[in-house]
Design an enzyme around this catalytic site. Structure first.
Site, mmCIF file in Angstrom:
data_model
loop_
_atom_site.group_PDB
_atom_site.id
_atom_site.type_symbol
_atom_site.label_atom_id
_atom_site.label_comp_id
_atom_site.label_asym_id
_atom_site.label_seq_id
_atom_site.Cartn_x
_atom_site.Cartn_y
_atom_site.Cartn_z
ATOM 1 N N TYR A 172 -49.174 -28.537 101.711
ATOM 2 C CA TYR A 172 -50.628 -29.093 101.786
ATOM 3 C C TYR A 172 -50.363 -30.556 102.522
ATOM 4 C CZ TYR A 172 -55.154 -30.750 100.979
ATOM 5 O OH TYR A 172 -56.470 -31.240 100.646
ATOM 6 N N THR A 186 -60.849 -28.541 96.247
ATOM 7 C CA THR A 186 -62.194 -28.159 95.762
ATOM 8 C C THR A 186 -62.106 -27.877 94.349
ATOM 9 O OG1 THR A 186 -62.583 -27.340 97.859
ATOM 10 C CG2 THR A 186 -64.142 -26.828 96.041
ATOM 11 N N LYS A 214 -50.787 -25.723 105.077
ATOM 12 C CA LYS A 214 -52.362 -26.040 104.968
ATOM 13 C C LYS A 214 -52.807 -27.181 105.535
ATOM 14 C CE LYS A 214 -56.428 -27.040 103.501
ATOM 15 N NZ LYS A 214 -57.324 -26.706 102.296
#
Length: 297
Positions: free
Chosen positions: A135, A47, A163
């Site tokens: 990630y 994001t 994540k």
């Protein structure tokens, strides 16, 4: 290793037309999120448009977030590169700037074999004394973290978190089982946070939490208390934001939601599109349904 858990909003990256980081806007957003009770801050995630920022912009964003957090919550800074050497450089720089943890992302134009993926993340973890969150996002990454790779990496003393941004919640349970508790799982916006918490997740790192922090923290607290009936009732209300996040461009949706709330974070960096007029109407309606207005900022 520092215990990371809870709601970590993926921060947007406010960039002005001249390419300058909008320090005051970013600091104000951090203050707002901390006041809302979030458990940590994650600059330079997806994001945060990490793939569209230059080195100077990335560095300044970490500086501003670390200064704004002032030790009140941990800052887990994203680092991403195509080469191992550049990833190591970024990890060292993030630690020098005061980041409390590293969110490690592998960018790859050509697919990288599993051994190369393990070597990349191992080198990042070796580069600093900070805890590392891996990630993984198979939708966008050319080289994903397989279960065997995650199992191998979970034995590194500083790699204790992942994540996962897949849409496969069963994969999360497989990660927990395969790593025998060594790898703790953060959910992403592609997952239903309450469901991930139910199977043993420790929280979520996601863009929507940047736009709905108080409600996200409330959901986390209900999950931690084991009040699953109330948690699922709230989760259903919040899921509309996740659905919009999936339907519209990542940064456009969250930046649009923050603009509506009074944060002049600007538009996504080109060539990414800004939130459409229809998208803005949908986001406004979703926020209004949650009683979120500019006054809340």
């Amino acid at each position: 290793m520092q215990d990371l858990h809870g709601v970590f909003p993926y921060l947007v990256s406010p960039i002005g037309p001249d390419g300058r980081v909008l320090d005051e806007v970013l600091a104000r957003l951090c203050e707002h999120l901390i006041a809302a009770g979030v458990h940590g801050l994650t600059p330079l995630g997806s994001t945060g448009e990490f793939a569209y920022l230059n080195a100077g912009q990335r560095r300044r964003i970490i500086q501003v977030v670390v200064e704004a957090a002032a030790g009140r919550v941990p800052v887990v800074a994203g680092i991403a590169a195509n080469t191992t050497a550049e990833a190591v450089r970024q990890a060292k720089e993030a630690a020098e700037l005061g980041a409390d943890g590293i969110l490690a992302i592998l960018e790859a134009y050509f697919p990288v074999p599993e051994a190369g993926v393990v070597d990349y993340f191992t080198a990042v973890a070796d580069a600093t004394d900070r805890p590392v969150v891996l990630y993984t996002n198979p939708q966008f990454q050319r080289s994903d973290l397989s279960l065997p790779a995650l199992a191998a990496l979970s034995r590194h003393p500083r790699i204790g978190y992942v994540k996962d941004a897949s849409t496969n919640t069963g994969r999360l349970l497989s990660i927990m089982d395969r790593t025998e508790g060594r790898m703790r799982v953060f959910a992403a916006s592609a997952h239903i946070p309450a469901a991930v918490m139910l199977i043993g997740g420790v929280g979520w790192m996601a863009g929507p939490a940047c736009a709905i922090p108080r409600q996200s923290v409330q959901l986390y607290e209900l999950c931690r208390a084991g009040d699953w009936t109330a948690a699922m009732a709230l989760q259903r209300r919040l899921w509309r934001i996740n659905e919009l996040f999936a339907r519209h461009a990542l940064a456009a949706c969250i930046k649009g939601a923050l603009e509506i709330q009074g944060f002049p974070v600007g538009v996504p960096l080109p060539p990414q599109p800004a939130l459409s007029a229809q998208g803005r109407q949908e986001v406004e309606a979703a926020l209004a349904n949650l009683d979120i207005h500019a006054d809340d900022a």
